[in-house]
Design a protein around this motif. Structure first.
Motif, PDB file in Angstrom:
ATOM      1  N   LEU A   8      41.911  27.894  44.002  1.00 11.47           N
ATOM      2  CA  LEU A   8      42.183  27.577  42.611  1.00 11.47           C
ATOM      3  C   LEU A   8      40.891  27.564  41.804  1.00 11.47           C
ATOM      4  O   LEU A   8      40.858  27.980  40.642  1.00 11.47           O
ATOM      5  N   GLU A   9      39.817  27.114  42.417  1.00 12.49           N
ATOM      6  CA  GLU A   9      38.533  27.031  41.724  1.00 12.49           C
ATOM      7  C   GLU A   9      37.974  28.403  41.379  1.00 12.49           C
ATOM      8  O   GLU A   9      37.173  28.528  40.457  1.00 12.49           O
ATOM      9  N   ALA A  10      38.376  29.441  42.102  1.00 15.24           N
ATOM     10  CA  ALA A  10      37.842  30.781  41.869  1.00 15.24           C
ATOM     11  C   ALA A  10      38.550  31.515  40.731  1.00 15.24           C
ATOM     12  O   ALA A  10      38.083  32.563  40.300  1.00 15.24           O
ATOM     13  N   LEU A  11      39.646  30.980  40.234  1.00 15.83           N
ATOM     14  CA  LEU A  11      40.405  31.648  39.174  1.00 15.83           C
ATOM     15  C   LEU A  11      39.670  31.596  37.845  1.00 15.83           C
ATOM     16  O   LEU A  11      38.994  30.615  37.541  1.00 15.83           O
ATOM     17  N   PRO A  12      39.837  32.649  37.023  1.00 17.08           N
ATOM     18  CA  PRO A  12      39.313  32.544  35.661  1.00 17.08           C
ATOM     19  C   PRO A  12      40.065  31.427  34.940  1.00 17.08           C
ATOM     20  O   PRO A  12      41.252  31.204  35.198  1.00 17.08           O
ATOM     21  N   ARG A  13      39.384  30.720  34.052  1.00 11.53           N
ATOM     22  CA  ARG A  13      39.986  29.558  33.384  1.00 11.53           C
ATOM     23  C   ARG A  13      40.067  29.776  31.884  1.00 11.53           C
ATOM     24  O   ARG A  13      39.149  30.303  31.281  1.00 11.53           O
ATOM     25  N   ARG A  14      41.165  29.304  31.347  1.00 10.78           N
ATOM     26  CA  ARG A  14      41.355  29.292  29.896  1.00 10.78           C
ATOM     27  C   ARG A  14      41.990  27.963  29.547  1.00 10.78           C
ATOM     28  O   ARG A  14      42.913  27.504  30.233  1.00 10.78           O
ATOM     29  N   ASN A  15      41.521  27.347  28.465  1.00 15.22           N
ATOM     30  CA  ASN A  15      42.135  26.078  28.087  1.00 15.22           C
ATOM     31  C   ASN A  15      43.407  26.340  27.292  1.00 15.22           C
ATOM     32  O   ASN A  15      43.662  27.455  26.823  1.00 15.22           O
ATOM     33  N   ALA A  16      44.213  25.311  27.150  1.00 12.55           N
ATOM     34  CA  ALA A  16      45.519  25.450  26.504  1.00 12.55           C
ATOM     35  C   ALA A  16      45.393  25.954  25.071  1.00 12.55           C
ATOM     36  O   ALA A  16      46.227  26.740  24.605  1.00 12.55           O
ATOM     37  N   THR A  17      44.356  25.573  24.376  1.00 16.85           N
ATOM     38  CA  THR A  17      44.152  26.032  23.003  1.00 16.85           C
ATOM     39  C   THR A  17      43.934  27.539  22.970  1.00 16.85           C
ATOM     40  O   THR A  17      44.486  28.239  22.124  1.00 16.85           O
ATOM     41  N   VAL A  19      45.052  29.662  25.130  1.00 19.43           N
ATOM     42  CA  VAL A  19      46.326  30.303  25.469  1.00 19.43           C
ATOM     43  C   VAL A  19      47.206  30.389  24.227  1.00 19.43           C
ATOM     44  O   VAL A  19      47.827  31.423  23.960  1.00 19.43           O
ATOM     45  N   ARG A  20      47.254  29.321  23.446  1.00 16.45           N
ATOM     46  CA  ARG A  20      48.071  29.323  22.218  1.00 16.45           C
ATOM     47  C   ARG A  20      47.542  30.324  21.199  1.00 16.45           C
ATOM     48  O   ARG A  20      48.311  31.049  20.582  1.00 16.45           O
ATOM     49  N   SER A  21      46.247  30.361  21.021  1.00 18.27           N
ATOM     50  CA  SER A  21      45.692  31.183  19.951  1.00 18.27           C
ATOM     51  C   SER A  21      45.429  32.629  20.356  1.00 18.27           C
ATOM     52  O   SER A  21      45.382  33.507  19.500  1.00 18.27           O
ATOM     53  N   ARG A  22      45.269  32.893  21.643  1.00 17.57           N
ATOM     54  CA  ARG A  22      44.928  34.243  22.097  1.00 17.57           C
ATOM     55  C   ARG A  22      45.856  34.713  23.207  1.00 17.57           C
ATOM     56  O   ARG A  22      45.420  35.240  24.221  1.00 17.57           O
ATOM     57  N   TRP A  23      47.148  34.532  23.009  1.00 19.05           N
ATOM     58  CA  TRP A  23      48.137  34.861  24.051  1.00 19.05           C
ATOM     59  C   TRP A  23      48.017  36.296  24.528  1.00 19.05           C
ATOM     60  O   TRP A  23      48.033  36.559  25.730  1.00 19.05           O
ATOM     61  N   ALA A  24      47.895  37.252  23.632  1.00 16.13           N
ATOM     62  CA  ALA A  24      47.839  38.664  24.034  1.00 16.13           C
ATOM     63  C   ALA A  24      46.633  38.928  24.936  1.00 16.13           C
ATOM     64  O   ALA A  24      46.743  39.653  25.944  1.00 16.13           O
ATOM     65  N   ASP A  25      45.490  38.343  24.599  1.00 14.16           N
ATOM     66  CA  ASP A  25      44.290  38.514  25.432  1.00 14.16           C
ATOM     67  C   ASP A  25      44.484  37.896  26.812  1.00 14.16           C
ATOM     68  O   ASP A  25      44.087  38.474  27.831  1.00 14.16           O
ATOM     69  N   ILE A  26      45.090  36.721  26.831  1.00 11.19           N
ATOM     70  CA  ILE A  26      45.330  36.033  28.109  1.00 11.19           C
ATOM     71  C   ILE A  26      46.309  36.844  28.961  1.00 11.19           C
ATOM     72  O   ILE A  26      46.114  37.005  30.169  1.00 11.19           O
ATOM     73  N   ALA A  27      47.356  37.373  28.338  1.00 10.04           N
ATOM     74  CA  ALA A  27      48.341  38.178  29.071  1.00 10.04           C
ATOM     75  C   ALA A  27      47.679  39.410  29.675  1.00 10.04           C
ATOM     76  O   ALA A  27      47.959  39.764  30.831  1.00 10.04           O
ATOM     77  N   ARG A  28      46.785  40.074  28.938  1.00  5.35           N
ATOM     78  CA  ARG A  28      46.067  41.235  29.484  1.00  5.35           C
ATOM     79  C   ARG A  28      45.174  40.803  30.648  1.00  5.35           C
ATOM     80  O   ARG A  28      45.072  41.503  31.658  1.00  5.35           O
ATOM     81  N   GLU A  29      44.547  39.655  30.521  1.00  8.59           N
ATOM     82  CA  GLU A  29      43.685  39.165  31.602  1.00  8.59           C
ATOM     83  C   GLU A  29      44.498  38.882  32.866  1.00  8.59           C
ATOM     84  O   GLU A  29      44.063  39.188  33.972  1.00  8.59           O
ATOM     85  N   VAL A  30      45.685  38.323  32.695  1.00 10.29           N
ATOM     86  CA  VAL A  30      46.560  38.076  33.849  1.00 10.29           C
ATOM     87  C   VAL A  30      46.940  39.397  34.500  1.00 10.29           C
ATOM     88  O   VAL A  30      46.939  39.516  35.730  1.00 10.29           O
ATOM     89  N   GLN A  31      47.259  40.406  33.704  1.00 12.33           N
ATOM     90  CA  GLN A  31      47.613  41.714  34.260  1.00 12.33           C
ATOM     91  C   GLN A  31      46.432  42.327  35.012  1.00 12.33           C
ATOM     92  O   GLN A  31      46.616  42.994  36.028  1.00 12.33           O
ATOM     93  N   THR A  32      45.231  42.075  34.549  1.00 13.83           N
ATOM     94  CA  THR A  32      44.035  42.626  35.189  1.00 13.83           C
ATOM     95  C   THR A  32      43.649  41.846  36.437  1.00 13.83           C
ATOM     96  O   THR A  32      43.406  42.427  37.493  1.00 13.83           O
ATOM     97  N   SER A  33      43.595  40.526  36.316  1.00 10.36           N
ATOM     98  CA  SER A  33      43.071  39.711  37.424  1.00 10.36           C
ATOM     99  C   SER A  33      44.157  39.164  38.341  1.00 10.36           C
ATOM    100  O   SER A  33      43.863  38.714  39.433  1.00 10.36           O
ATOM    101  N   GLY A  34      45.403  39.166  37.877  1.00  8.50           N
ATOM    102  CA  GLY A  34      46.486  38.654  38.709  1.00  8.50           C
ATOM    103  C   GLY A  34      46.907  37.248  38.359  1.00  8.50           C
ATOM    104  O   GLY A  34      48.067  36.898  38.493  1.00  8.50           O
ATOM    105  N   SER A  35      45.951  36.427  37.903  1.00  7.97           N
ATOM    106  CA  SER A  35      46.293  35.051  37.539  1.00  7.97           C
ATOM    107  C   SER A  35      45.158  34.425  36.739  1.00  7.97           C
ATOM    108  O   SER A  35      44.009  34.853  36.830  1.00  7.97           O
ATOM    109  N   VAL A  36      45.530  33.414  35.978  1.00  2.60           N
ATOM    110  CA  VAL A  36      44.564  32.665  35.174  1.00  2.60           C
ATOM    111  C   VAL A  36      44.940  31.193  35.259  1.00  2.60           C
ATOM    112  O   VAL A  36      46.109  30.833  35.133  1.00  2.60           O
TER     113      VAL A  36
END
Length: 115
Positions: A8-17, A19-36
């Motif tokens: 879990l510690e090795a995952l890229p991290r994003r705070n809840a704020t 995620v709310r403000s940059r959903w599209a970027d976070i979704a692309r990151e999940v598609q690239t890295s597998g999980s956030v």
């Protein structure tokens, strides 16, 4: 290509704020890295995974559960067979005879290189 992560510690991290403000970027990151990892006050609250990764994890969990259940069923069948042997008529007498023999059950078994 989804990167394999060991903790879990090795995952890229994003705070809840974020995620709310940059959903599209976070979704692309999940598609690239597998999980956030989604954090609140620097504590991981949840992990966002791709649908592909979720299906893979769910399949692995179901397979593990099926293997566990099959193992339990084999053990239950083995137990039932042993219990049936103990419930046979005269089983108590045979057990008493075996214990009374104190290891003197007959001829010594033939085994090893000298046999």
């Amino acid at each position: 290509m989804v990167a394999k992560r060991s903790s879990l510690e090795a995952l890229p991290r994003r705070n809840a704020t974020q995620v709310r403000s940059r959903w599209a970027d976070i979704a692309r990151e999940v598609q690239t890295s597998g999980s956030v990892a989604i954090t609140t006050h620097d504590r991981v609250e949840m992990v966002l995974v791709s649908a592909e990764e979720y299906d893979r994890l769910a399949t692995r969990a179901a397979d593990a559960l099926a293997r566990q259940q099959a193992g339990l069923e084999r053990l239950a069948a083995q137990f039932d067979a042993e219990l049936a042997t103990l419930r046979e008529p005269g089983a108590g007498d045979r057990l008493d005879d075996m214990l009374a023999s104190k290891g003197q059950g007959g001829a010594r078994p033939k085994a090893g290189q000298s046999y």
